[in-house]
Scaffold this active site. Structure first.
Site, PDB file in Angstrom:
ATOM      1  N   ASN A  32       0.846  -1.196   0.000  1.00 12.89           N
ATOM      2  CA  ASN A  32       0.000   0.000   0.000  1.00 12.89           C
ATOM      3  C   ASN A  32       0.881   1.245   0.000  1.00 12.89           C
ATOM      4  O   ASN A  32       1.925   1.287   0.665  1.00 12.89           O
ATOM      5  CB  ASN A  32      -1.001  -0.008   1.159  1.00 12.89           C
ATOM      6  CG  ASN A  32      -0.372  -0.148   2.538  1.00 12.89           C
ATOM      7  OD1 ASN A  32       0.658  -0.771   2.696  1.00 12.89           O
ATOM      8  ND2 ASN A  32      -1.016   0.424   3.538  1.00 12.89           N
TER       9      ASN A  32
ATOM     10  N   GLU B 160       0.336   5.234   0.526  1.00 13.98           N
ATOM     11  CA  GLU B 160      -0.622   6.269   0.938  1.00 13.98           C
ATOM     12  C   GLU B 160      -0.217   7.633   0.402  1.00 13.98           C
ATOM     13  O   GLU B 160       0.875   7.814  -0.158  1.00 13.98           O
ATOM     14  CB  GLU B 160      -0.740   6.255   2.467  1.00 13.98           C
ATOM     15  CG  GLU B 160      -1.262   4.908   2.953  1.00 13.98           C
ATOM     16  CD  GLU B 160      -1.559   4.831   4.438  1.00 13.98           C
ATOM     17  OE1 GLU B 160      -1.108   5.715   5.198  1.00 13.98           O
ATOM     18  OE2 GLU B 160      -2.254   3.879   4.829  1.00 13.98           O
TER      19      GLU B 160
ATOM     20  N   CYS C 237      -4.032   0.511  -2.629  1.00  9.62           N
ATOM     21  CA  CYS C 237      -3.883  -0.683  -1.791  1.00  9.62           C
ATOM     22  C   CYS C 237      -2.801  -1.597  -2.356  1.00  9.62           C
ATOM     23  O   CYS C 237      -2.459  -1.533  -3.545  1.00  9.62           O
ATOM     24  CB  CYS C 237      -5.192  -1.467  -1.758  1.00  9.62           C
ATOM     25  SG  CYS C 237      -6.540  -0.628  -0.931  1.00  9.62           S
TER      26      CYS C 237
ATOM     27  N   GLU D 107      -2.967  -4.771  -3.008  1.00 12.29           N
ATOM     28  CA  GLU D 107      -3.437  -5.701  -4.040  1.00 12.29           C
ATOM     29  C   GLU D 107      -3.398  -5.053  -5.420  1.00 12.29           C
ATOM     30  O   GLU D 107      -2.919  -5.622  -6.397  1.00 12.29           O
ATOM     31  CB  GLU D 107      -4.883  -6.143  -3.755  1.00 12.29           C
ATOM     32  CG  GLU D 107      -5.083  -6.907  -2.462  1.00 12.29           C
ATOM     33  CD  GLU D 107      -5.359  -6.009  -1.261  1.00 12.29           C
ATOM     34  OE1 GLU D 107      -4.746  -4.920  -1.160  1.00 12.29           O
ATOM     35  OE2 GLU D 107      -6.183  -6.409  -0.425  1.00 12.29           O
TER      36      GLU D 107
ATOM     37  N   CYS E 293     -10.234  -4.910  -0.034  1.00  6.03           N
ATOM     38  CA  CYS E 293     -11.345  -3.958   0.011  1.00  6.03           C
ATOM     39  C   CYS E 293     -12.185  -4.096  -1.260  1.00  6.03           C
ATOM     40  O   CYS E 293     -11.811  -4.805  -2.202  1.00  6.03           O
ATOM     41  CB  CYS E 293     -10.811  -2.531   0.155  1.00  6.03           C
ATOM     42  SG  CYS E 293     -10.179  -1.844  -1.388  1.00  6.03           S
TER      43      CYS E 293
ATOM     44  N   CYS F 113     -10.463  -3.261  -4.559  1.00  2.46           N
ATOM     45  CA  CYS F 113      -9.502  -4.294  -4.960  1.00  2.46           C
ATOM     46  C   CYS F 113     -10.225  -5.538  -5.470  1.00  2.46           C
ATOM     47  O   CYS F 113      -9.785  -6.168  -6.432  1.00  2.46           O
ATOM     48  CB  CYS F 113      -8.567  -4.637  -3.803  1.00  2.46           C
ATOM     49  SG  CYS F 113      -7.398  -3.315  -3.463  1.00  2.46           S
TER      50      CYS F 113
HETATM   51  N1  THU Z   1      -5.344  -1.395   2.350  1.00  2.00           N
HETATM   52  C1  THU Z   1      -4.784  -2.273   1.481  1.00  2.00           C
HETATM   53  O1  THU Z   1      -3.607  -2.145   1.123  1.00  2.00           O
HETATM   54  N2  THU Z   1      -5.560  -3.281   0.998  1.00  2.00           N
HETATM   55  C2  THU Z   1      -6.875  -3.458   1.318  1.00  2.00           C
HETATM   56  O2  THU Z   1      -7.559  -4.219   0.666  1.00  2.00           O
HETATM   57  C3  THU Z   1      -7.436  -2.727   2.452  1.00  2.00           C
HETATM   58  C4  THU Z   1      -6.737  -1.448   2.779  1.00  2.00           C
HETATM   59  C5  THU Z   1      -4.527  -0.271   2.839  1.00  2.00           C
HETATM   60  C6  THU Z   1      -4.956   1.067   2.294  1.00  2.00           C
HETATM   61  C7  THU Z   1      -4.468   1.999   3.384  1.00  2.00           C
HETATM   62  O3  THU Z   1      -3.117   2.335   3.129  1.00  2.00           O
HETATM   63  C8  THU Z   1      -4.525   1.173   4.650  1.00  2.00           C
HETATM   64  O4  THU Z   1      -4.609  -0.183   4.237  1.00  2.00           O
HETATM   65  C9  THU Z   1      -5.696   1.505   5.558  1.00  2.00           C
HETATM   66  O5  THU Z   1      -6.895   1.488   4.871  1.00  2.00           O
END
Ligand code: THU
Length: 142
Positions: A50, A52, A61, A63, A95, A98
């Site tokens: 991930n 940000e 994310c 994935e 999520c 994804c």
């Molecule tokens: N996140 C992911 O990398 N994958 C997911 O499917 C759920 C959320 C990350 C996004 C963000 O950086 C952190 O988790 C909190 O939401």
């Protein structure tokens, strides 16, 4: 020799690659580090983490980061297995965004593994995570 002895254990490789990618997670806002790795039908592995952004909506994310790397390298891909790793006791599932992106490149055989730092905890088919998925097959021109 047992037939299974020759089988490559991709899940272990995916777990190792996802752990490495997770270390590079850029998550100064949520402080949640997520890693992912996937195996394409052509036998290659791609990883992602991930990433940000100060403008939160710019976050991607793990994935999708892995999937987009795979597409950048191979073009049209089909995902055989995808593994997501979080450090949580109950590993995080992908999520909704994804899941939709996975659907774009999945087959009925695609496996999605949720893991912690030690091992895979649960595995799903896409249909279990995204029933009645909207996908490329719906966009046939009439
Ligand atoms: N996140 C992911 O990398 N994958 C997911 O499917 C759920 C959320 C990350 C996004 C963000 O950086 C952190 O988790 C909190 O939401």
């Amino acid at each position: 020799m047992k037939k299974s002895a020759n089988k490559i254990n991709y899940s272990e490789q995916l777990h190792a690659k996802a752990i490495t990618a997770r270390k590079n997670s850029y998550s100064p806002y949520s402080h949640y580090k997520v890693g992912a790795a996937l195996l394409t039908e052509s036998g290659n592995i791609y990883a992602g983490c991930n990433v940000e952004n100060a403008s939160y909506g710019g976050t991607i994310c793990a994935e999708r980061s892995a999937i987009f790397s795979a597409v950048a390298a191979e073009g049209q891909i089909k995902i055989k297995e995808l593994l997501v790793i979080t450090a949580e006791k109950k590993p995080w599932p992908p999520c909704g965004f994804c899941r939709q992106v996975i659907a774009e490149f999945a087959t009925s055989k695609t496996k999605i593994h949720l893991a912690d730092e030690n091992k895979i905890k649960t595995s799903y088919n896409l249909a279990e995570l995204l029933p009645e998925a909207f996908g490329p097959s719906h966009l046939t021109r009439r």
